[in-house]
Design a protein around this motif. Structure first.
Motif, PDB file in Angstrom:
ATOM      1  N   GLU A   8       0.818  -1.219   0.000  1.00 25.88           N
ATOM      2  CA  GLU A   8       0.000   0.000   0.000  1.00 25.88           C
ATOM      3  C   GLU A   8       0.847   1.263   0.000  1.00 25.88           C
ATOM      4  N   ALA A   9       1.969   1.214   0.719  1.00 27.19           N
ATOM      5  CA  ALA A   9       2.859   2.384   0.757  1.00 27.19           C
ATOM      6  C   ALA A   9       3.446   2.628  -0.634  1.00 27.19           C
ATOM      7  N   ILE A  10       3.820   1.540  -1.325  1.00 24.70           N
ATOM      8  CA  ILE A  10       4.360   1.684  -2.680  1.00 24.70           C
ATOM      9  C   ILE A  10       3.268   2.235  -3.608  1.00 24.70           C
ATOM     10  N   ALA A  11       2.062   1.683  -3.480  1.00 28.06           N
ATOM     11  CA  ALA A  11       0.948   2.130  -4.330  1.00 28.06           C
ATOM     12  C   ALA A  11       0.657   3.614  -4.095  1.00 28.06           C
ATOM     13  N   ALA A  12       0.736   4.047  -2.831  1.00 28.92           N
ATOM     14  CA  ALA A  12       0.476   5.465  -2.516  1.00 28.92           C
ATOM     15  C   ALA A  12       1.533   6.350  -3.163  1.00 28.92           C
ATOM     16  N   ASN A  13       2.783   5.904  -3.121  1.00 32.51           N
ATOM     17  CA  ASN A  13       3.858   6.710  -3.723  1.00 32.51           C
ATOM     18  C   ASN A  13       3.770   6.751  -5.249  1.00 32.51           C
ATOM     19  N   VAL A  14       3.288   5.656  -5.846  1.00 31.48           N
ATOM     20  CA  VAL A  14       3.076   5.663  -7.296  1.00 31.48           C
ATOM     21  C   VAL A  14       1.950   6.658  -7.622  1.00 31.48           C
ATOM     22  N   ARG A  15       0.894   6.576  -6.818  1.00 31.51           N
ATOM     23  CA  ARG A  15      -0.278   7.426  -7.062  1.00 31.51           C
ATOM     24  C   ARG A  15       0.061   8.914  -6.928  1.00 31.51           C
ATOM     25  N   ASN A  16       0.845   9.246  -5.870  1.00 31.60           N
ATOM     26  CA  ASN A  16       1.121  10.684  -5.664  1.00 31.60           C
ATOM     27  C   ASN A  16       2.340  11.181  -6.455  1.00 31.60           C
ATOM     28  N   GLY A  17       2.891  10.283  -7.267  1.00 30.42           N
ATOM     29  CA  GLY A  17       3.939  10.734  -8.184  1.00 30.42           C
ATOM     30  C   GLY A  17       5.348  10.748  -7.603  1.00 30.42           C
ATOM     31  N   THR A  18       5.517  10.352  -6.334  1.00 26.95           N
ATOM     32  CA  THR A  18       6.886  10.346  -5.797  1.00 26.95           C
ATOM     33  C   THR A  18       7.673   9.125  -6.276  1.00 26.95           C
ATOM     34  N   LEU A  19       6.964   8.091  -6.737  1.00 28.96           N
ATOM     35  CA  LEU A  19       7.648   6.930  -7.317  1.00 28.96           C
ATOM     36  C   LEU A  19       7.171   6.775  -8.757  1.00 28.96           C
ATOM     37  N   ASP A  20       8.106   6.975  -9.690  1.00 30.40           N
ATOM     38  CA  ASP A  20       7.754   6.944 -11.102  1.00 30.40           C
ATOM     39  C   ASP A  20       7.799   5.495 -11.591  1.00 30.40           C
ATOM     40  N   ALA A  21       6.715   4.791 -11.363  1.00 31.47           N
ATOM     41  CA  ALA A  21       6.638   3.376 -11.728  1.00 31.47           C
ATOM     42  C   ALA A  21       5.172   3.017 -11.902  1.00 31.47           C
ATOM     43  N   GLU A  22       4.975   1.797 -12.363  1.00 24.22           N
ATOM     44  CA  GLU A  22       3.605   1.319 -12.527  1.00 24.22           C
ATOM     45  C   GLU A  22       3.504  -0.024 -11.811  1.00 24.22           C
ATOM     46  N   ILE A  23       2.455  -0.228 -11.066  1.00 25.92           N
ATOM     47  CA  ILE A  23       2.249  -1.547 -10.463  1.00 25.92           C
ATOM     48  C   ILE A  23       1.472  -2.379 -11.471  1.00 25.92           C
ATOM     49  N   ALA A  24       2.183  -3.322 -12.107  1.00 27.07           N
ATOM     50  CA  ALA A  24       1.577  -4.059 -13.210  1.00 27.07           C
ATOM     51  C   ALA A  24       0.831  -5.299 -12.731  1.00 27.07           C
TER      52      ALA A  24
ATOM     53  N   GLU B  67      10.154   1.099   6.957  1.00 31.53           N
ATOM     54  CA  GLU B  67      10.008   0.204   5.796  1.00 31.53           C
ATOM     55  C   GLU B  67       9.236   0.918   4.692  1.00 31.53           C
ATOM     56  N   HIS B  68       8.126   1.542   5.108  1.00 32.51           N
ATOM     57  CA  HIS B  68       7.263   2.206   4.122  1.00 32.51           C
ATOM     58  C   HIS B  68       8.002   3.348   3.430  1.00 32.51           C
ATOM     59  N   ARG B  69       8.918   3.974   4.140  1.00 31.81           N
ATOM     60  CA  ARG B  69       9.684   5.091   3.559  1.00 31.81           C
ATOM     61  C   ARG B  69      10.768   4.586   2.601  1.00 31.81           C
ATOM     62  N   ILE B  70      11.567   3.598   3.039  1.00 30.50           N
ATOM     63  CA  ILE B  70      12.754   3.277   2.226  1.00 30.50           C
ATOM     64  C   ILE B  70      12.472   2.317   1.073  1.00 30.50           C
ATOM     65  N   TYR B  71      11.370   1.545   1.152  1.00 31.00           N
ATOM     66  CA  TYR B  71      11.170   0.586   0.054  1.00 31.00           C
ATOM     67  C   TYR B  71      10.998   1.328  -1.274  1.00 31.00           C
ATOM     68  N   SER B  72      10.181   2.374  -1.261  1.00 39.25           N
ATOM     69  CA  SER B  72       9.968   3.127  -2.511  1.00 39.25           C
ATOM     70  C   SER B  72      11.258   3.801  -2.972  1.00 39.25           C
ATOM     71  N   LEU B  73      12.055   4.289  -2.011  1.00 39.95           N
ATOM     72  CA  LEU B  73      13.325   4.938  -2.379  1.00 39.95           C
ATOM     73  C   LEU B  73      14.250   3.931  -3.060  1.00 39.95           C
ATOM     74  N   ALA B  74      14.295   2.716  -2.509  1.00 41.46           N
ATOM     75  CA  ALA B  74      15.169   1.689  -3.078  1.00 41.46           C
ATOM     76  C   ALA B  74      14.674   1.274  -4.466  1.00 41.46           C
ATOM     77  N   ILE B  75      13.369   1.164  -4.622  1.00 40.75           N
ATOM     78  CA  ILE B  75      12.797   0.814  -5.931  1.00 40.75           C
ATOM     79  C   ILE B  75      13.173   1.886  -6.954  1.00 40.75           C
TER      80      ILE B  75
END
Ligand code: GRF
Length: 205
Positions: free
Chosen positions: A18-34, A175-183
């Protein structure tokens, strides 16, 4: 460059998903959950993924040999165009076959400062051991448990009045903070691996 296509594998609650999905949604993680996959049909994280409208899948692997199972999982991931696999509370060890199909394209998050406290109940292990600093690790996945090269870690203090629950909650926030950063870092391609060390490269090559 095309967006990174993430495949999330989970077995339970799914808060990292959910944390990754939120970051994708708000644009802080430029990725797509396929694709979101679970080995447990009843995983709350899988239900959440469905609610959020992601493509999901599940295969019951309880009576299946590890590689036969993984062949099906890998096929599903590839069908959905996944190019980076993110384990988020996925409670199955991956076969050599799986790891070989996504070389250095599988990440995991673990709730300890590896190599301390691999395996289950890491927060309990940390408390029992009496460490003063605990934390979490994002690492590349190989065939062994919680063992591949480390991408990122975050530390948190262990307080005298901590219980497993309070410590786990403090770690989970990190965890919720660094996983998206690492991705994002892996998707940027701005790293190189030397032995076990993952090093930053300043420039695109
Ligand atoms: C997290 O603590 C993660 O580090 C570990 O399993 C837990 C999964 O939690 N690998 P959630 O399902 O993401 O909420």
């Amino acid at each position: 460059m095309s967006k990174g296509k993430l495949g999330i594998l989970l077995s339970g609650r799914g808060s990292n998903f959910e944390a990754i999905a939120a970051n994708v949604r708000n644009g802080t993680l430029d990725a797509e959950i396929a694709y979101v996959f679970s080995n447990r049909a009843a995983a709350p994280g899988l239900a959440r993924a469905r609610e959020l409208g992601f493509a999901t899948g599940t295969i019951d692997g309880r009576h299946m040999e590890r590689e036969a199972y993984d062949r099906q999982v890998v096929a599903a991931l590839k069908q959905h165009g996944v190019d980076l696999v993110c384990l988020a509370g996925y409670m199955r060890l991956l076969s050599g076959y799986f790891v070989g199909e996504f070389p250095r394209r599988i990440l995991n998050i673990h709730p300890s400062l590896l190599p301390a406290f691999p395996g289950l109940d890491s927060q309990y292990q940390a408390l029992e051991h009496g460490v003063r600093v605990a934390g979490c690790t994002v690492h590349f996945v190989d065939e062994n448990l919680d063992s591949g090269p480390i991408l990122m870690q975050a530390a948190v203090p262990v307080e005298d009045d901590d219980t497993v629950e309070t410590l786990a909650a403090r770690i989970l926030k990190e965890e919720h903070r660094i996983y998206s950063l690492a991705i994002a870092w892996v998707l940027s391609g701005k790293y190189r691996i030397e032995g076990r060390r993952v090093l930053r490269t300043a420039m695109d090559i």
